[in-house]
Design a protein around this motif. Sequence first.
Motif, PDB file in Angstrom:
ATOM      1  N   CYS A 183      57.989  14.444   6.809  1.00  0.00           N
ATOM      2  CA  CYS A 183      57.599  14.077   8.122  1.00  0.00           C
ATOM      3  C   CYS A 183      56.563  13.216   8.003  1.00  0.00           C
ATOM      4  O   CYS A 183      55.523  13.302   7.328  1.00  0.00           O
ATOM      5  CB  CYS A 183      57.174  15.225   9.096  1.00  0.00           C
ATOM      6  SG  CYS A 183      56.540  14.658  10.687  1.00  0.00           S
ATOM      7  N   GLY A 199      51.444  19.601  10.953  1.00  0.00           N
ATOM      8  CA  GLY A 199      51.414  18.399  12.008  1.00  0.00           C
ATOM      9  C   GLY A 199      50.632  18.589  13.354  1.00  0.00           C
ATOM     10  O   GLY A 199      50.494  19.743  13.694  1.00  0.00           O
ATOM     11  N   CYS A 232      53.058  20.359  16.402  1.00  0.00           N
ATOM     12  CA  CYS A 232      53.198  21.845  16.529  1.00  0.00           C
ATOM     13  C   CYS A 232      51.877  22.401  16.684  1.00  0.00           C
ATOM     14  O   CYS A 232      51.575  23.403  17.313  1.00  0.00           O
ATOM     15  CB  CYS A 232      54.069  22.324  15.477  1.00  0.00           C
ATOM     16  SG  CYS A 232      53.167  21.964  13.667  1.00  0.00           S
ATOM     17  N   CYS A 283      58.788  20.745  17.319  1.00  0.00           N
ATOM     18  CA  CYS A 283      59.913  20.395  16.498  1.00  0.00           C
ATOM     19  C   CYS A 283      60.560  21.775  16.092  1.00  0.00           C
ATOM     20  O   CYS A 283      60.626  22.072  15.045  1.00  0.00           O
ATOM     21  CB  CYS A 283      59.500  19.727  15.499  1.00  0.00           C
ATOM     22  SG  CYS A 283      59.340  17.949  15.845  1.00  0.00           S
ATOM     23  N   CYS A 297      56.300  23.631  12.746  1.00  0.00           N
ATOM     24  CA  CYS A 297      57.607  23.294  13.141  1.00  0.00           C
ATOM     25  C   CYS A 297      58.403  23.479  11.919  1.00  0.00           C
ATOM     26  O   CYS A 297      57.957  23.954  10.971  1.00  0.00           O
ATOM     27  CB  CYS A 297      57.315  21.621  13.088  1.00  0.00           C
ATOM     28  SG  CYS A 297      56.261  21.037  11.953  1.00  0.00           S
ATOM     29  N   ARG A 343      55.272  22.561   5.567  1.00  0.00           N
ATOM     30  CA  ARG A 343      54.835  22.209   4.208  1.00  0.00           C
ATOM     31  C   ARG A 343      53.711  23.170   3.867  1.00  0.00           C
ATOM     32  O   ARG A 343      52.617  22.787   4.055  1.00  0.00           O
ATOM     33  CB  ARG A 343      54.477  20.833   4.320  1.00  0.00           C
ATOM     34  CG  ARG A 343      55.966  19.824   4.897  1.00  0.00           C
ATOM     35  CD  ARG A 343      55.583  18.468   5.486  1.00  0.00           C
ATOM     36  NE  ARG A 343      55.444  18.627   6.965  1.00  0.00           N
ATOM     37  CZ  ARG A 343      54.809  17.782   7.621  1.00  0.00           C
ATOM     38  NH1 ARG A 343      54.632  16.649   7.334  1.00  0.00           N
ATOM     39  NH2 ARG A 343      54.347  18.116   9.020  1.00  0.00           N
ATOM     40  N   LYS A 366      60.489  12.474  21.146  1.00  0.00           N
ATOM     41  CA  LYS A 366      61.195  13.819  21.224  1.00  0.00           C
ATOM     42  C   LYS A 366      60.187  14.783  21.974  1.00  0.00           C
ATOM     43  O   LYS A 366      59.212  14.717  22.417  1.00  0.00           O
ATOM     44  CB  LYS A 366      60.969  14.180  19.522  1.00  0.00           C
ATOM     45  CG  LYS A 366      59.679  14.192  19.074  1.00  0.00           C
ATOM     46  CD  LYS A 366      59.232  15.659  18.580  1.00  0.00           C
ATOM     47  CE  LYS A 366      57.908  15.749  17.924  1.00  0.00           C
ATOM     48  NZ  LYS A 366      57.200  16.977  17.811  1.00  0.00           N
ATOM     49  N   GLY A 419      60.582  15.042  13.111  1.00  0.00           N
ATOM     50  CA  GLY A 419      60.360  15.262  11.799  1.00  0.00           C
ATOM     51  C   GLY A 419      61.221  14.745  10.714  1.00  0.00           C
ATOM     52  O   GLY A 419      61.151  14.735   9.468  1.00  0.00           O
TER      53      GLY A 419
HETATM   54  S1  SF4 Z   1      58.055  17.902  12.122  1.00  0.00           S
HETATM   55 FE1  SF4 Z   1      57.566  17.574  14.360  1.00  0.00          FE
HETATM   56  S2  SF4 Z   1      55.853  18.689  15.106  1.00  0.00           S
HETATM   57 FE2  SF4 Z   1      56.154  18.948  12.758  1.00  0.00          FE
HETATM   58  S3  SF4 Z   1      54.512  17.284  12.259  1.00  0.00           S
HETATM   59 FE3  SF4 Z   1      56.530  16.168  12.284  1.00  0.00          FE
HETATM   60  S4  SF4 Z   1      56.615  15.587  14.210  1.00  0.00           S
HETATM   61 FE4  SF4 Z   1      55.005  17.047  14.251  1.00  0.00          FE
END
Ligand code: SF4
Length: 514
Positions: A62, A142, A145, A187, A274, A278, A422, A446
């Motif tokens: 992401c 991220g 989330c 996400c 999300c 990671r 999103k 993501g």
């Molecule tokens: S997957 Fe979605 S919530 Fe997670 S860091 Fe990426 S954009 Fe943000």
Amino acid sequence: MQKLQESMYQLIVETSTNLPNDVRRAIVKAKQQENAGTRAALSLSTITENIEMADDKISPICQDTGMPTFKIKTPVGVNQLEVKRAIHAAMEQATADGKLRPNSVDSLTGKNSGNNLGEGTPVIYFEQWEKDYIDARLILKGGGCENKNIQYSLPAELEGLGRAGRDLDGIRKCIMHSVYQAQGQGCSAGFIGVGIGGDRTSSYSLAKEQLFRTVDDVNPNEELRKLEDYVMEHANELGIGTMGFGGEATLLGCKIGAMNRLPASFFVSVAYNCWAYRRLGIVIDQETGGIKEWLYKDGETVDLNVASKEVAAAAEEKSEVREVVLEAPITEEKIRELKVGDVVIINGMIHTGRDAIHHHLIDHEAPIDLDGQIIYHCGPVMLKDDKGEWHVKAAGPTTSIREEPYQGDIMKKFGIRAVIGKGGMGPKTLKALEEHGGVYLNAIGGAAQYYADCIKKVHGVDLMEFGIPEAMWHLEVEGFAAIVTMDSHGNSLHADVAKTSLEKLEQFKEPVFK
Ligand code: SF4
Ligand SMILES: O=C(O)C[C@H](O)C(=O)O
């Protein structure tokens, strides 16, 4: 310890680009359980494709590479300052190599430090232990989330669930509510870590700590194990689904921890992660600084493709989804033809704009003519080559709801016809879409490699003073797919899912844990 910096670099790159196996297995399971042909199933296919692309290209899964948070355990005698220096140097290197997005922003001036270093970033927690090696773990969580984390102070009155008291059942209600309030904006399908007790700060820390447990880890506390099982079973009945499109998979993991509290306080904190969950770890030799072992990698290859094919084959049978090709400049007439559920394929130019741009455009002119154009809520990872040309390394959508105070006015002011993002937007934007003739297009959060692949050329950038993620990038795309989730006729899939999931949440009002 001469290898320490290289080891930390490896940890950062792997964490950003290679999703752990326990997370992959959870996603595959969700994909298998999803009803074939639905938007949720198709989104999961895009997600698994994206995971594979990130593997192949060693590029960020992401574009939001998150708040880098390190948890380091060192034997007595290891110089923690040296470890910190190695992490900082590795962070800088990984950012320069396009493995991390420059994500450290001065909260007062808005200036991006450009190298992921700055006051409070990265976050590093040290602990000493009696063992003779270093244990280093990293989570890249991220912002989208992170914004869906929530803390409850019991007793509380919860929407849909009524009173939540200071007992196990009250905790159950908080956790169910936390999943509901996240909708698809973080996400989904997501993972939650829950912290019970402590003070406000330690409660949140405990919640985040749970995210270092593996998805299949069984809670040693019998009561908490039962609660985890309950949440996993019932949160998926809320019908929020992947990206909030509705569906079977809403939650992929739930880990709960408890600590003592003060008599006057009773906190329940939830850290929402999300699907792009990671986190990895390494065991480091304290003499050489080299990697002895990887954590969260069990060596087994998780086949993402088999399940993907199953879904894709079934999806073909359900071909009533309308596909419309869009190319800017777009007319009002064309936009009004679009309905919620249509899939649009975008070719031609799109322009990124997120928080800083929306704030700026309210009382400034746009750097280019935006009449009939498409805005993409996206903060990409970009790299400049030796010839000074920009390349997109990762470019998925960001959470659109943050632009709710601005979006409608900006669309009207500049004649913008479509926004891609999103998680959906609210009533103010929906009204503006109806009045002005606009659509909201939902891309898969993501899926940064998947969308980066659709970007054929970077035609320049404006407002670079806002930093790489916040600047306005002019991108030429081909075959960029997104779903109409809000149209110009007052329809919003997001409003519908919010309503139906609240009705479902109400079914969990009665006490379960007595
Ligand atoms: S997957 Fe979605 S919530 Fe997670 S860091 Fe990426 S954009 Fe943000
Ligand atoms: O900052 C981003 O690019 C995305 C963010 O993580 C979000 O989910 O909104």
